[in-house]
Write an enzyme that holds these catalytic residues in place. Structure first.
Site, short mmCIF file in Angstrom:
data_model
loop_
_atom_site.label_atom_id
_atom_site.label_comp_id
_atom_site.label_asym_id
_atom_site.label_seq_id
_atom_site.Cartn_x
_atom_site.Cartn_y
_atom_site.Cartn_z
N LYS A 77 0.87 -1.27 0.21
CA LYS A 77 -0.05 0.09 -0.04
C LYS A 77 0.80 1.16 -0.07
O LYS A 77 0.58 2.05 -0.81
CB LYS A 77 -1.02 -0.08 1.07
CG LYS A 77 -1.88 -1.08 1.11
CD LYS A 77 -2.78 -0.97 2.42
CE LYS A 77 -2.40 -1.31 3.92
NZ LYS A 77 -1.79 -2.79 3.86
N THR A 78 1.76 1.28 0.92
CA THR A 78 2.63 2.52 1.00
C THR A 78 3.64 2.59 -0.24
O THR A 78 3.74 3.71 -1.00
CB THR A 78 3.67 2.35 2.27
OG1 THR A 78 2.80 2.22 3.35
CG2 THR A 78 4.50 3.66 2.64
N ASP A 122 -1.52 6.63 6.31
CA ASP A 122 -1.45 5.20 6.46
C ASP A 122 -2.50 4.97 7.74
O ASP A 122 -2.84 5.89 8.50
CB ASP A 122 -0.10 4.87 7.11
CG ASP A 122 0.12 3.26 6.69
OD1 ASP A 122 -0.78 2.76 6.30
OD2 ASP A 122 0.98 3.00 7.24
N THR A 171 -6.01 -1.40 6.78
CA THR A 171 -6.20 -2.80 6.95
C THR A 171 -7.43 -3.16 7.35
O THR A 171 -7.67 -4.31 7.05
CB THR A 171 -5.31 -3.36 8.01
OG1 THR A 171 -5.45 -2.59 9.40
CG2 THR A 171 -3.61 -3.32 7.71
N ARG A 230 6.76 -7.84 1.95
CA ARG A 230 7.68 -7.47 2.94
C ARG A 230 8.43 -8.62 3.71
O ARG A 230 9.47 -8.66 4.21
CB ARG A 230 6.69 -6.66 3.77
CG ARG A 230 7.61 -5.93 5.25
CD ARG A 230 6.93 -5.34 5.95
NE ARG A 230 6.15 -4.15 5.69
CZ ARG A 230 5.22 -3.50 6.05
NH1 ARG A 230 4.41 -4.11 7.14
NH2 ARG A 230 4.55 -2.47 5.45
#
Ligand code: ADE
Length: 345
Positions: A77-78, A122, A171, A230
């Site tokens: 997302k980031t 975020d 989320t 990640r």
């Protein structure tokens, strides 16, 4: 805040520029994040949507519409927010819902945005209600209303903002209020990555880090990374250390298996916390159904951690089921843990 302030990922909030940093300010570690759409692996439909929206906005000479990304942590997302800013050739200001404690925190950022800038929020579902309400006119009309005084003396002043793009990440899309959700022009959910894409991601990362990795090593990492870039990048670094110290530096299936064994990551990627969760449901609550609060209390973990981090992957691989009565462990989960299901369950 002055425009030349740079804040890396360690800062809570700040302005990220696209300009080249002086050598002494360059981040030391190699960034494994793709910076452009064409470097990005996986999430093909999301990329296609973004590529079209970005090109269309550029042709019209407008800012990109507001974008909301939803999905478990670590899926990009980031990274996609950074890519949007890079592709639009604009700057990005980074903050998060919990960091925006007061209206003034948001107003300070909004009033410093230039045309086309990206404001990335975020965990947007954790924005306080009073701050969230300021976002509505900011997103819709690019304006904010300042209220002076109270009661019959109350006066308001409208401040015009530059046309910016809000990129929100969450989320838990269910926790977002309808008025906020409806003000995003683009809304995309990111799903877990398949093994083939994860293999490509780990090969790309290995190349950036100058590592030697074979096909079986890449495949083994891909299978154990819970569908998450990640995580694969983190596990790659553990395998790198292990291969460097205990072997000849080459990342193979053997070095991956041994390194990940030390991390407590099993052959489908479950971590010690995933297994503690499953064993709690199975042993304490007879396989379920059990409420998440009860599982969290038994594990002494935050409910949010279980809901955001642990459960999405266990649901994805069918190890747990969420029913109206609570969570249940599946037959597959029992088999994976080598446990017998008790009669009647
Ligand atoms: N590194 C982390 N996520 C990635 C992705 N989706 N594509 C390429 N490299 C990545």
């Amino acid at each position: 805040m002055s425009d030349d302030i740079f804040s890396g990922s360690s800062g809570q909030q700040g302005i990220l520029t696209n300009s080249v940093l002086p050598m002494d300010q360059e981040p030391e570690i190699v960034s494994l994040r793709p910076e452009r759409l064409h470097d990005y692996i996986g999430q093909a439909e999301v990329l296609e949507t973004l590529a079209i929206a970005i090109e269309a906005a550029q042709q019209r000479g407008e800012a990109l519409e507001h974008v909301l990304f939803h999905g478990p942590p670590g899926l990009g997302k980031t990274t996609l927010a950074h890519i949007i800013a890079n592709e639009m050739n604009t700057r990005m200001v980074v903050t998060s819902g919990p960091a925006l404690e007061k209206g003034g925190d948001l107003i300070g950022m909004l009033t410093h945005l230039e045309t086309g800038d990206v404001l990335f929020i975020d965990e947007i579902h954790r924005t306080p209600k009073t701050v969230e309400e300021l976002l509505y006119p900011a997103m819709e009309d690019f304006s904010i209303d300042f209220i002076f005084d109270k009661g019959i003396h109350a006066r308001s002043h409208r401040f015009q903002l530059k046309q910016f793009t809000l990129v929100g990440a969450t989320t838990r899309v269910g926790l977002l209020s309808a008025p906020l959700r409806d003000r995003f022009g683009l809304f995309r959910s990111l799903d877990f990555y398949n093994t083939a894409d994860l293999e490509k991601i780990v090969r790309r990362s290995a190349a950036l880090l100058g590592l030697d990795i074979d096909t079986a090593g890449a495949c083994s990492l891909a299978k154990r990374s819970r569908g998450t870039p990640r995580i694969i990048n983190r596990l790659l670094k553990r395998a790198r250390d292990y291969a460097q110290v205990r072997a000849d530096g080459r990342i193979t299936e053997k070095t991956v298996t041994e390194a990940l064994g030390l991390e407590g990551v099993d052959d489908v990627g479950l971590t010690p916390l995933d297994r503690r969760y499953l064993l709690t449901v199975i042993h304490y609550y007879n396989g379920g159904p059990v409420g998440i609060e009860a599982v969290a209390a038994t594990l002494q973990e935050e409910t949010d951690t279980l809901v955001d981090v642990v459960e999405p992957f266990l649901l994805k691989i069918g190890f747990i089921m969420r029913t109206a009565a609570g969570r249940r462990a599946s037959d597959q989960a029992y088999r994976h843990l080598g446990l017998e299901k008790r009669e009647g369950k």
